[in-house]
Design a protein around this motif. Structure first.
Motif, PDB file in Angstrom:
ATOM      1  N   ASN A   1     -28.361 -96.765 -25.105  1.00 23.01           N
ATOM      2  CA  ASN A   1     -28.110 -95.676 -24.179  1.00 23.01           C
ATOM      3  C   ASN A   1     -27.628 -94.442 -24.947  1.00 23.01           C
ATOM      4  N   ALA A   2     -28.295 -94.174 -26.081  1.00 23.61           N
ATOM      5  CA  ALA A   2     -27.853 -93.089 -26.968  1.00 23.61           C
ATOM      6  C   ALA A   2     -28.701 -91.838 -26.765  1.00 23.61           C
ATOM      7  N   GLN A   3     -28.257 -90.766 -27.367  1.00 25.05           N
ATOM      8  CA  GLN A   3     -29.008 -89.511 -27.379  1.00 25.05           C
ATOM      9  C   GLN A   3     -29.767 -89.408 -28.705  1.00 25.05           C
ATOM     10  N   PRO A   4     -30.925 -88.697 -28.713  1.00 26.18           N
ATOM     11  CA  PRO A   4     -31.688 -88.573 -29.955  1.00 26.18           C
ATOM     12  C   PRO A   4     -30.841 -88.096 -31.132  1.00 26.18           C
ATOM     13  N   VAL A   5     -29.938 -87.136 -30.884  1.00 23.91           N
ATOM     14  CA  VAL A   5     -29.162 -86.558 -31.987  1.00 23.91           C
ATOM     15  C   VAL A   5     -28.274 -87.585 -32.696  1.00 23.91           C
ATOM     16  N   ALA A   6     -28.169 -88.777 -32.156  1.00 26.73           N
ATOM     17  CA  ALA A   6     -27.358 -89.819 -32.805  1.00 26.73           C
ATOM     18  C   ALA A   6     -27.819 -90.040 -34.245  1.00 26.73           C
ATOM     19  N   VAL A   7     -29.092 -89.849 -34.494  1.00 24.65           N
ATOM     20  CA  VAL A   7     -29.631 -89.954 -35.857  1.00 24.65           C
ATOM     21  C   VAL A   7     -30.253 -88.591 -36.194  1.00 24.65           C
ATOM     22  N   PRO A   8     -29.799 -87.938 -37.268  1.00 28.62           N
ATOM     23  CA  PRO A   8     -30.381 -86.622 -37.586  1.00 28.62           C
ATOM     24  C   PRO A   8     -31.905 -86.698 -37.733  1.00 28.62           C
ATOM     25  N   ALA A   9     -32.603 -85.693 -37.212  1.00 24.85           N
ATOM     26  CA  ALA A   9     -34.066 -85.679 -37.276  1.00 24.85           C
ATOM     27  C   ALA A   9     -34.539 -85.757 -38.724  1.00 24.85           C
ATOM     28  N   GLU A  10     -33.766 -85.148 -39.608  1.00 26.65           N
ATOM     29  CA  GLU A  10     -34.129 -85.155 -41.016  1.00 26.65           C
ATOM     30  C   GLU A  10     -34.121 -86.592 -41.566  1.00 26.65           C
ATOM     31  N   SER A  11     -33.164 -87.400 -41.123  1.00 29.57           N
ATOM     32  CA  SER A  11     -33.091 -88.789 -41.590  1.00 29.57           C
ATOM     33  C   SER A  11     -34.283 -89.592 -41.083  1.00 29.57           C
ATOM     34  N   LEU A  12     -34.650 -89.359 -39.819  1.00 28.28           N
ATOM     35  CA  LEU A  12     -35.822 -90.068 -39.300  1.00 28.28           C
ATOM     36  C   LEU A  12     -37.049 -89.692 -40.135  1.00 28.28           C
ATOM     37  N   ALA A  13     -37.184 -88.391 -40.425  1.00 26.98           N
ATOM     38  CA  ALA A  13     -38.320 -87.933 -41.230  1.00 26.98           C
ATOM     39  C   ALA A  13     -38.336 -88.639 -42.591  1.00 26.98           C
TER      40      ALA A  13
ATOM     41  N   TRP B   1     -43.405 -93.399 -34.600  1.00 30.52           N
ATOM     42  CA  TRP B   1     -42.064 -93.936 -34.881  1.00 30.52           C
ATOM     43  C   TRP B   1     -41.106 -93.674 -33.728  1.00 30.52           C
ATOM     44  N   ILE B   2     -41.190 -92.461 -33.181  1.00 26.59           N
ATOM     45  CA  ILE B   2     -40.285 -92.134 -32.072  1.00 26.59           C
ATOM     46  C   ILE B   2     -40.612 -93.003 -30.858  1.00 26.59           C
ATOM     47  N   ALA B   3     -41.907 -93.120 -30.555  1.00 26.54           N
ATOM     48  CA  ALA B   3     -42.298 -93.896 -29.365  1.00 26.54           C
ATOM     49  C   ALA B   3     -41.916 -95.364 -29.507  1.00 26.54           C
ATOM     50  N   GLY B   4     -41.931 -95.868 -30.738  1.00 27.41           N
ATOM     51  CA  GLY B   4     -41.654 -97.288 -30.928  1.00 27.41           C
ATOM     52  C   GLY B   4     -40.194 -97.574 -31.194  1.00 27.41           C
ATOM     53  N   GLU B   5     -39.884 -97.677 -32.472  1.00 30.19           N
ATOM     54  CA  GLU B   5     -38.562 -98.135 -32.902  1.00 30.19           C
ATOM     55  C   GLU B   5     -37.428 -97.220 -32.446  1.00 30.19           C
ATOM     56  N   PHE B   6     -37.690 -95.928 -32.482  1.00 31.37           N
ATOM     57  CA  PHE B   6     -36.641 -94.971 -32.147  1.00 31.37           C
ATOM     58  C   PHE B   6     -36.247 -95.091 -30.673  1.00 31.37           C
ATOM     59  N   MET B   7     -37.253 -95.131 -29.780  1.00 27.22           N
ATOM     60  CA  MET B   7     -36.970 -95.242 -28.342  1.00 27.22           C
ATOM     61  C   MET B   7     -36.294 -96.571 -28.031  1.00 27.22           C
ATOM     62  N   ARG B   8     -36.732 -97.607 -28.736  1.00 26.38           N
ATOM     63  CA  ARG B   8     -36.135 -98.917 -28.493  1.00 26.38           C
ATOM     64  C   ARG B   8     -34.625 -98.859 -28.773  1.00 26.38           C
ATOM     65  N   ASN B   9     -34.290 -98.240 -29.885  1.00 29.30           N
ATOM     66  CA  ASN B   9     -32.877 -98.090 -30.234  1.00 29.30           C
ATOM     67  C   ASN B   9     -32.126 -97.218 -29.219  1.00 29.30           C
ATOM     68  N   LEU B  10     -32.780 -96.105 -28.836  1.00 27.00           N
ATOM     69  CA  LEU B  10     -32.137 -95.206 -27.865  1.00 27.00           C
ATOM     70  C   LEU B  10     -31.811 -95.943 -26.577  1.00 27.00           C
ATOM     71  N   ASN B  11     -32.820 -96.653 -26.049  1.00 26.79           N
ATOM     72  CA  ASN B  11     -32.641 -97.332 -24.765  1.00 26.79           C
ATOM     73  C   ASN B  11     -31.618 -98.444 -24.864  1.00 26.79           C
ATOM     74  N   GLU B  12     -31.710 -99.187 -25.954  1.00 26.01           N
ATOM     75  CA  GLU B  12     -30.801-100.305 -26.130  1.00 26.01           C
ATOM     76  C   GLU B  12     -29.345 -99.844 -26.167  1.00 26.01           C
TER      77      GLU B  12
END
Ligand code: ADP
Ligand code: MG
Ligand code: ZN
Length: 479
Positions: free
Chosen positions: A360-372, A347-358
């Motif tokens: 230009n955000a930091q991972p913490v923008a979405v709590p890790a617990e929410s991603l889980a 999930w991180i390699a796919g959708e999450f990174m796509r969102n980050l790059n698009e």
């Protein structure tokens, strides 16, 4: 004849200290309010001003040296490198020459797709940055905010034989500097600069031919393009019977060519001599040990651990460890998720990174617990994979609670077999001629039927179950 490149890199990294290398001025030139505000007699190079070495810079330099497997010299000394340029009004730069703080290290890099290579790190020495010149039409402006900012120069042996290896070396050094917190890696701000030393020689020979040095490469892209260009240029010279001159080159990014700046000077041209205003650095074993104890887990070790503990492939692990913040984020999400680390990683390699790059955000923008939570809802078939992506994007855009978003947007997946069965049956019954074609051998129609069912449920029906039931229905209708 076939030629191979020989590449050695020099990397200049500013060290993230509060004050400059030899005075108390702020070293934060990037956020200075205007030119020439962080300035004093020492960093302006006024006669008679005396330097005092910055302890923090020495600590950070030693930390980098240890991270690059160097030995730290218990006695290192400063030296004057003499040359004049308007950005260096003292007429010399304080550097280290015979006695650098660190030497004889190594870093393992990818030589190409298959092979690893141990690149030797010749030395890492402390020096000071110069002031910054801005060239206008008929004059130039000088800004001393950067003058005297601590720099670490990391010099490799000429061990690299491919541009990929040089790129990987530079990438890994940047990652290590960022892990150590000694440099932000913001190349567009000029805090990390590469110089590529390049020669070419016939494959299988071990001579070291005359090299050129390309100065001030401010991005990975520039490093790669300039190196490739320079390798080709030198090969062409040899092929036409010429010889390569030792020189210093600049890189013209717009035109994509290297340009001669001056014939390269040798060390003796600088008339190095010991800096009389600074005592040598005497570092005790205990002090060096205390720095060693500050070393965090570095990218290579973390990659190995992620592979071993989380059953990740090398490329999965490497992506996650490319940034410390991403690696920490992944570990936190794994702690919260019921799903396997591998699923979280995907999930991180796919959708999450796509969102980050698009964004230009930091991972913490979405709590890790929410991603889980999202990963688990998809795994538990509470929502489908594409609904999971919708929820994730929503979290990046507006934040919120994953379960709440599923409810509000009506994204819950339908896994009720009876319900899906009914929809599938209706679609099959409405399309007898398509069924006939399917039975006659046009098997691609299966996907069409599944697509119809998905449309009828607005994509909420469990796709695997839908496909299963469609296939079953089609078989039952065979005469
Ligand atoms: P200096 O810049 O002080 O003269 P060196 O010439 O020894 O020092 O090395 C500077 C950099 O050039 C190092 O990174 C080294 O690996 C690289 N280098 C030295 N000789 C060659 C060569 N023949 N081809 C490519 N790179 C080289
Ligand atoms: Mg050099
Ligand atoms: Zn100063």
């Amino acid at each position: 004849m076939k030629y191979e490149p020989v590449i050695g890199l020099e990397i200049h990294a500013e060290l993230l200290t509060n004050s400059k290398m030899f005075c108390g001025c702020s070293a934060d030139h990037a956020s200075a309010s205007e030119p020439n505000v962080n300035i004093c007699p020492t960093c302006a190079g006024l006669p008679g001003a005396l330097p005092v070495a910055n302890k923090k810079a020495v600590e950070l330099a030693a930390l980098v040296g240890l991270a690059l497997n160097c030995s730290i010299n218990k006695r290192s000394a400063f030296a004057r490198k003499n040359y004049y340029y308007p950005d260096l009004p003292k007429g010399y730069q304080i550097s280290q020459f015979d006695f650098p703080i660190a030497e004889k290290g190594w870093l393992e890099v990818n030589a190409d797709e298959k092979n690893q290579l141990k690149v030797r790190v010749r030395r890492a020495h402390i020096e000071e940055d110069t002031a910054k010149l801005t060239h206008e039409k008929n004059y130039a402006l000088v800004d001393f905010n950067r003058s005297g900012v601590p720099l670490l120069e990391i010099v490799s042996e000429p061990d690299m034989r491919t541009v990929e290896a040089a790129l990987d070396y530079a990438t890994k050094i940047r990652a290590i500097l960022r892990y150590l917190g000694v440099n932000s890696g913001d190349m567009e701000k000029g805090v990390l600069r590469f110089e590529a030393n390049i020669s070419v020689r016939p494959v299988d020979s071990d001579e070291l031919r005359k090299r050129t040095e390309i100065k001030n490469l401010n991005s990975f892209r520039a490093l790669v393009r300039a190196s490739q260009y320079e390798i080709e240029r030198q090969i062409k010279i040899y092929e036409s019977g010429g010889t390569v001159e030792q020189e210093t080159l600049g890189w013209d990014d717009a035109r994509g060519v290297t340009i001669s700046q001056r014939s390269k000077e040798d060390a003796h041209d600088y008339r190095y001599f010991p800096e009389p205003d600074l005592p040598p650095l005497n570092l005790s074993d205990e002090w060096i040990q205390s720095i060693r104890e500050q070393l965090p887990e570095l990218p290579e070790a973390k990659t190995a651990r992620f592979m071993a503990d989380f059953a990740l492939t090398p490329s999965e692990a490497r992506l996650l460890t490319s940034e410390l913040s991403l690696a920490n984020y992944f570990e936190e999400a794994v702690r919260h998720a019921k799903s396997s680390p591998k699923t979280v990683s995907a999930w991180i390699a796919g959708e999450f990174m796509r969102n980050l790059n698009e964004r230009n955000a930091q991972p913490v923008a979405v709590p890790a617990e929410s991603l889980a939570q999202i990963v688990d809802m998809v795994a538990d078939k509470v929502i489908g994979a594409s609904a999971g992506k919708t929820v994730l994007t929503e979290l990046f855009e507006r934040g919120g609670d994953p379960a709440q978003i599923v409810k509000e947007k009506g994204l819950a997946q339908i896994s009720d077999e009876g319900f899906i069965q009914e929809i599938v049956a209706k679609i099959l019954d409405d399309n007898p001629s398509e069924i006939e074609k399917y039975h006659a051998g046009k098997e691609t129609l299966l996907q069409w039927f599944v697509g119809q069912a998905a449309r009828a449920t607005k994509g909420k029906a469990d796709p695997v179950l839908t496909k299963e039931l469609t296939l079953k229905g089609l078989e039952e209708r065979r005469k």
